[in-house]
Design an enzyme around this catalytic site. Structure first.
Site, PDB file in Angstrom:
ATOM      1  CE  LYS A  52      -3.820  -2.470   1.988  1.00 32.59           C
ATOM      2  NZ  LYS A  52      -4.482  -3.002   3.170  1.00 32.59           N
ATOM      3  CD  GLN A  96      -3.546  -4.672   6.355  1.00 30.30           C
ATOM      4  OE1 GLN A  96      -3.413  -3.732   5.594  1.00 30.30           O
ATOM      5  NE2 GLN A  96      -4.219  -5.761   6.020  1.00 30.30           N
ATOM      6  CG  ASP A 119     -10.379  -0.696   4.625  1.00 28.97           C
ATOM      7  OD1 ASP A 119     -10.043  -0.966   3.461  1.00 28.97           O
ATOM      8  OD2 ASP A 119      -9.759  -1.086   5.620  1.00 28.97           O
TER       9      ASP A 119
END
Ligand code: NAP
Length: 282
Positions: A52, A96, A119
Site C-alpha cells: 500500500k 490493517q 475501507d
C-alpha cells in the site's frame, strides 16, 4: 477455455488515472494523504502494508505508516485514530486487519471519521452503500465491479451468487444496484453446489483452496475468485480449483493477478475521493 481477467492490467489503468488526478489536485494545493496503521507483526499484514505504501508513492499520494507493537492497548489505538481523524494532511485512515487478539476491531473501525474511512467498513458508509447513495465503496467489491466493467460483463438481469458473507458483504449490494439477482451463501447454506450452479456470475470469498470445483460451476459462468490462500506447497492460490474450472467458465480471475491488485488500486481511488470531499474549496 475461459478468458483470464487481467487484474494487473486493469489496476495499472486505475492507478494511472489516480496519478493524473493526484497531479491535478496538487496543482490546486491539495495533496491526498493516507495513514496506514499496523498493529503487531503478522507477516502477511506487513506485506499488504508495504504494498500500500509503495502504491501511494507511485501515484503521488502522501502516506504515513504507524507501526504499533502487539501489546498496544485499545485506548492507545483509539487515541491514535482520534489524532488521525483531526490531522489535516491525512484524508484516509486504514487500520490493517486482523488486529491482535484483545483489540476490538469493530470499535476501532467505528472510531474512524466516516469521511476518512477509505475501507468503507464504518457503519455509516455500510448504510450508505445499502441505500445506494455512497462516496466510498469497499475496495475489494469495488475492484471486482471495475474488472467486470473493463471486460464489458453486464450484471443486468444475471444470476449472481456470492459465497461468503463477511467483509465482502458490500459485493452483494453492488451487484444488486446493477440489477443482478443476487444470492449470498455461507457455511450453513444447504446444497451449496446446487445454488452455485445457477450462477451466471459466481464470486467466491471463502478462504479455502480448491473449494470451488468444476461441478459447482455452470458452463460459461463468469468466475471471480477473491480467495487468497496458500496451497499444500505454500503457493498463493484462490478458492477456485483453477485447472478444473478454467476450461468451462467464460471468464475467470486468476490468483495471483486477478482481484488482489484491484483492491489496492481502489484504496488509492478512495483516498483521492476522500481528499476531494474534505477540501471545502472543491
Ligand atoms: P472469513 O471472514 O473467514 O469469511 C469466510 C466466509 O466463507 C464466511 O462467510 C463463511 O461462512 C464462508 N464459508 C466458510 N466455509 C464455507 C463453506 N464450507 N461453505 C460455504 N461458505 C463457507 O474470510 P474473509 O475475510 O471474508 O476472506 C475470504 C477470503 O478472501 C480469504 O482467502 C481472504 O484472504 C480473501 N480476501 C482477499 C481480498 C483481496 O483483495 N483479494 C480481500 C479480502 C479478503 P460463515 O459466515 O457462515 O462462517
Amino acid at each position: 477455455m475461459a478468458t483470464r481477467i487481467d487484474g494487473k492490467a486493469v489496476s495499472a489503468k486505475v492507478r494511472e488515472e489516480v496519478a493524473k488526478e493526484v497531479a491535478a489536485l496538487k496543482e490546486q494545493g491539495i495533496c491526498p494523504g493516507l495513514a496506514v496503521v499496523i498493529v503487531g507483526d503478522d507477516p502477511a499484514s506487513r506485506i499488504y502494508v508495504n504494498n500500500k505504501k509503495k502504491a501511494c508513492q507511485a501515484t503521488g499520494i502522501y502516506s504515513e505508516e504507524y507501526a504499533l507493537p502487539a501489546e498496544t492497548t485499545q485506548e492507545e489505538l483509539l487515541a491514535l485514530v482520534d489524532k488521525l481523524n483531526h490531522k489535516k494532511d491525512i484524508h484516509g485512515i486504514l487500520v490493517q486487519s486482523p488486529l491482535p487478539k484483545g483489540l476490538d476491531e469493530e470499535a476501532v473501525v467505528e472510531a474512524i471519521d466516516p469521511k476518512k474511512d477509505v475501507d468503507a467498513f464504518h457503519a455509516y458508509n455500510v448504510g450508505k452503500i445499502m441505500l445506494g447513495d455512497y462516496q466510498f465503496l469497499p475496495c475489494t467489491p469495488a475492484g471486482i465491479m471495475e474488472l467486470l466493467k473493463a471486460y464489458d460483463i453486464s450484471v443486468e438481469g444475471k444470476r449472481c451468487v456470492v459465497i461468503g458473507r463477511s467483509n465482502i458483504v458490500g459485493m452483494a449490494m453492488l451487484l444488486l444496484h446493477q440489477n443482478g439477482t443476487v444470492t449470498v451463501c455461507h457455511s450453513r447454506t444447504k446444497d451449496l453446489p446446487e445454488v452455485t450452479r445457477q450462477a451466471d456470475i459466481l464470486v467466491s470469498a471463502v478462504g479455502k483452496s480448491h473449494f470451488v470445483t468444476a461441478d459447482m460451476v455452470q458452463p460459461r459462468a463468469v468466475v471471480i475468485d477473491v480467495g487468497m490462500n496458500r496451497d499444500e506447497n505454500g503457493k498463493l492460490c484462490g478458492d477456485v480449483d483453477f485447472d478444473q474450472v478454467e476450461p468451462i467458465a467464460s471468464y475467470i480471475t486468476p490468483v495471483p493477478g486477478g482481484v488482489g491488485p484491484m483492491t489496492i488500486a481502489m484504496l488509492l481511488k478512495n483516498t483521492v475521493t476522500a481528499a476531494k470531499m474534505q477540501d471545502q474549496s472543491l
